[in-house]
Design a protein around this motif. Sequence first.
Motif, mmCIF file in Angstrom:
data_model
loop_
_atom_site.group_PDB
_atom_site.id
_atom_site.type_symbol
_atom_site.label_atom_id
_atom_site.label_comp_id
_atom_site.label_asym_id
_atom_site.label_seq_id
_atom_site.Cartn_x
_atom_site.Cartn_y
_atom_site.Cartn_z
ATOM 1 N N HIS A 1 0.838 -1.205 0.000
ATOM 2 C CA HIS A 1 0.000 0.000 0.000
ATOM 3 C C HIS A 1 0.872 1.255 0.000
ATOM 4 O O HIS A 1 0.565 2.231 -0.688
ATOM 5 C CB HIS A 1 -0.925 -0.011 1.213
ATOM 6 C CG HIS A 1 -1.978 1.048 1.181
ATOM 7 N ND1 HIS A 1 -2.953 1.127 0.211
ATOM 8 C CD2 HIS A 1 -2.203 2.118 2.005
ATOM 9 C CE1 HIS A 1 -3.732 2.164 0.429
ATOM 10 N NE2 HIS A 1 -3.302 2.780 1.510
ATOM 11 N N GLU B 1 3.758 1.584 -1.324
ATOM 12 C CA GLU B 1 4.329 1.750 -2.662
ATOM 13 C C GLU B 1 3.389 2.545 -3.565
ATOM 14 O O GLU B 1 3.837 3.363 -4.375
ATOM 15 C CB GLU B 1 4.623 0.390 -3.282
ATOM 16 C CG GLU B 1 5.814 -0.332 -2.663
ATOM 17 C CD GLU B 1 6.054 -1.688 -3.283
ATOM 18 O OE1 GLU B 1 5.235 -2.097 -4.161
ATOM 19 O OE2 GLU B 1 7.029 -2.362 -2.907
ATOM 20 N N ARG B 2 2.071 2.328 -3.421
ATOM 21 C CA ARG B 2 1.108 3.113 -4.194
ATOM 22 C C ARG B 2 1.182 4.585 -3.830
ATOM 23 O O ARG B 2 0.904 5.457 -4.655
ATOM 24 C CB ARG B 2 -0.319 2.622 -3.914
ATOM 25 C CG ARG B 2 -0.637 1.234 -4.426
ATOM 26 C CD ARG B 2 -2.102 0.961 -4.138
ATOM 27 N NE ARG B 2 -2.433 -0.439 -4.331
ATOM 28 C CZ ARG B 2 -3.343 -1.093 -3.632
ATOM 29 N NH1 ARG B 2 -4.001 -0.460 -2.684
ATOM 30 N NH2 ARG B 2 -3.611 -2.349 -3.883
ATOM 31 N N LEU B 3 1.529 4.851 -2.578
ATOM 32 C CA LEU B 3 1.612 6.224 -2.090
ATOM 33 C C LEU B 3 2.994 6.828 -2.313
ATOM 34 O O LEU B 3 3.274 7.931 -1.836
ATOM 35 C CB LEU B 3 1.279 6.267 -0.597
ATOM 36 C CG LEU B 3 -0.066 5.655 -0.182
ATOM 37 C CD1 LEU B 3 -0.201 5.643 1.324
ATOM 38 C CD2 LEU B 3 -1.224 6.406 -0.811
ATOM 39 N N LYS B 4 3.850 6.068 -3.020
ATOM 40 C CA LYS B 4 5.228 6.509 -3.285
ATOM 41 C C LYS B 4 6.001 6.747 -1.990
ATOM 42 O O LYS B 4 6.756 7.731 -1.853
ATOM 43 C CB LYS B 4 5.234 7.756 -4.164
ATOM 44 C CG LYS B 4 4.665 7.528 -5.556
ATOM 45 C CD LYS B 4 4.728 8.795 -6.399
ATOM 46 C CE LYS B 4 4.305 8.536 -7.837
ATOM 47 N NZ LYS B 4 2.932 8.018 -7.967
ATOM 48 N N ARG C 1 0.955 11.898 3.451
ATOM 49 C CA ARG C 1 0.790 10.657 2.690
ATOM 50 C C ARG C 1 0.529 9.481 3.627
ATOM 51 O O ARG C 1 -0.260 8.589 3.323
ATOM 52 C CB ARG C 1 2.036 10.387 1.846
ATOM 53 C CG ARG C 1 2.183 11.305 0.637
ATOM 54 C CD ARG C 1 3.527 11.083 -0.039
ATOM 55 N NE ARG C 1 3.702 11.971 -1.162
ATOM 56 C CZ ARG C 1 3.356 11.683 -2.421
ATOM 57 N NH1 ARG C 1 2.827 10.498 -2.692
ATOM 58 N NH2 ARG C 1 3.540 12.550 -3.386
ATOM 59 N N HIS D 1 -9.308 -0.122 2.306
ATOM 60 C CA HIS D 1 -10.190 0.069 1.151
ATOM 61 C C HIS D 1 -11.630 0.385 1.586
ATOM 62 O O HIS D 1 -12.567 -0.335 1.246
ATOM 63 C CB HIS D 1 -10.171 -1.166 0.251
ATOM 64 C CG HIS D 1 -8.920 -1.283 -0.544
ATOM 65 N ND1 HIS D 1 -8.852 -1.979 -1.727
ATOM 66 C CD2 HIS D 1 -7.676 -0.795 -0.335
ATOM 67 C CE1 HIS D 1 -7.618 -1.917 -2.208
ATOM 68 N NE2 HIS D 1 -6.888 -1.197 -1.364
ATOM 69 N N LEU E 1 -2.702 12.312 -5.448
ATOM 70 C CA LEU E 1 -2.627 11.007 -4.800
ATOM 71 C C LEU E 1 -3.987 10.585 -4.247
ATOM 72 O O LEU E 1 -4.445 9.454 -4.469
ATOM 73 C CB LEU E 1 -1.600 11.070 -3.675
ATOM 74 C CG LEU E 1 -1.525 9.872 -2.741
ATOM 75 C CD1 LEU E 1 -1.065 8.642 -3.494
ATOM 76 C CD2 LEU E 1 -0.594 10.169 -1.574
ATOM 77 N N ASP F 1 -6.350 9.726 -7.117
ATOM 78 C CA ASP F 1 -6.006 8.455 -7.750
ATOM 79 C C ASP F 1 -6.433 7.265 -6.888
ATOM 80 O O ASP F 1 -6.988 6.277 -7.397
ATOM 81 C CB ASP F 1 -4.497 8.376 -8.011
ATOM 82 C CG ASP F 1 -4.040 9.318 -9.119
ATOM 83 O OD1 ASP F 1 -4.911 9.819 -9.859
ATOM 84 O OD2 ASP F 1 -2.824 9.557 -9.233
ATOM 85 N N ILE F 2 -6.174 7.369 -5.577
ATOM 86 C CA ILE F 2 -6.572 6.294 -4.663
ATOM 87 C C ILE F 2 -8.088 6.142 -4.639
ATOM 88 O O ILE F 2 -8.639 5.039 -4.631
ATOM 89 C CB ILE F 2 -6.038 6.584 -3.240
ATOM 90 C CG1 ILE F 2 -4.515 6.448 -3.203
ATOM 91 C CG2 ILE F 2 -6.670 5.666 -2.220
ATOM 92 C CD1 ILE F 2 -4.005 5.040 -3.350
ATOM 93 N N GLU G 1 -9.234 4.414 -7.790
ATOM 94 C CA GLU G 1 -8.839 3.010 -7.770
ATOM 95 C C GLU G 1 -9.777 2.179 -6.903
ATOM 96 O O GLU G 1 -10.157 1.064 -7.262
ATOM 97 C CB GLU G 1 -7.409 2.894 -7.238
ATOM 98 C CG GLU G 1 -6.897 1.469 -7.145
ATOM 99 C CD GLU G 1 -5.515 1.415 -6.517
ATOM 100 O OE1 GLU G 1 -5.213 0.406 -5.860
ATOM 101 O OE2 GLU G 1 -4.747 2.387 -6.680
#
Length: 342
Positions: free
Chosen positions: A144, A146-149, A169, A179, A203, A206-207, A210
């Motif tokens: 998770h 990694e999705r948030l960089k 973040r 989720h 961010l 995008d989340i 998704e």
Amino acid sequence: MTDDILKVSDLKAYYQMNYYGNNFEVRAVDGIDMSVRRGEVYGIAGESSSGKSSFVKVLAAAIRPPLRLVSGSVRYDFAGHPIDLATADARDIEAIRWKHLSYIMQGSMSVLNPVRRIGRTFEDFASRPLNLRGRAFRDRIVAHLERLKLPAEVLQAYPHELSGGMRQRVTIGLATVCHPEFILADEPTTALDVVVQKEVLKLLRDIQKEMGAAVIFVTHDMSVHANVADRVGIIYAGNLVEEGPTREMFSAPKHPYTAHLVASLPRIGDTAQRPALDGRPPNLAKPPPGCRFHPRCPLAVERCRREAPPLETVSPDHRTACWRWSEVAPLVDHGMRQEVVR
């Protein structure tokens, strides 16, 4: 399932206090009716002390004295399982928190414990809702992040070792790792510079796309709503005074207060001075009679001072509470600037 994931009816939440034997009541949320559809981003705007954060606390079941729910209902429909937070008990609320309903509070340090590592905070928030332990839980969190960089090393850090953008973040990660179907974001970009703010907004959007979650996004910054919200609701002095599709709210506002908020936006190349709105928000312990905006409104007439206007539909999916909404006409200057016509 209905199209609405949230429906709020006649919601009233007041700060009730007693000082030296005298009772005081601040009507921070005073009769709000609204709904949010599945998968949409609903923006809430209004100046400071308008009641935005108090409203979100009620929606998040995060009420603490002296704020108290006076009346009304807050009905969520999670995967066909409705719950009314106004009547639900603590066990029912705990069952939906983080897994179905999450809350991004103002400021990352409102969430993060300064003496607890980020990894332990993720365990506190998500271990039980995800029903994961040990290596399986860590792998889920790292994926998770990694999705948030964010690198996995963040889990070993303390909050003070991270930049403001990284902390924000992390709070978004805490709110979305399970989720949830509904996210409440209360001023999530406060105190961030504009570059980091843009990254955090992208961010979050995008989340949200998704996961397909619905989001209530609270900020006084109308330019942020222009970029992230599908619909916008304007709150003034504890009342919802206008609600409509974002594009229409900016191009054709139907309430003088909304028109002022839109007109206050800075424009590239526009050096004209923008007049401030006269007066200040009313004292919600003793709100004025009639329309609460009338002491500051350039369109106010005697009826505005005597009668509170209802929130009525003025065009498809667009509601406003103003007796003279048809006279709130936008004047376009170079296609961008708007003002209220007297």
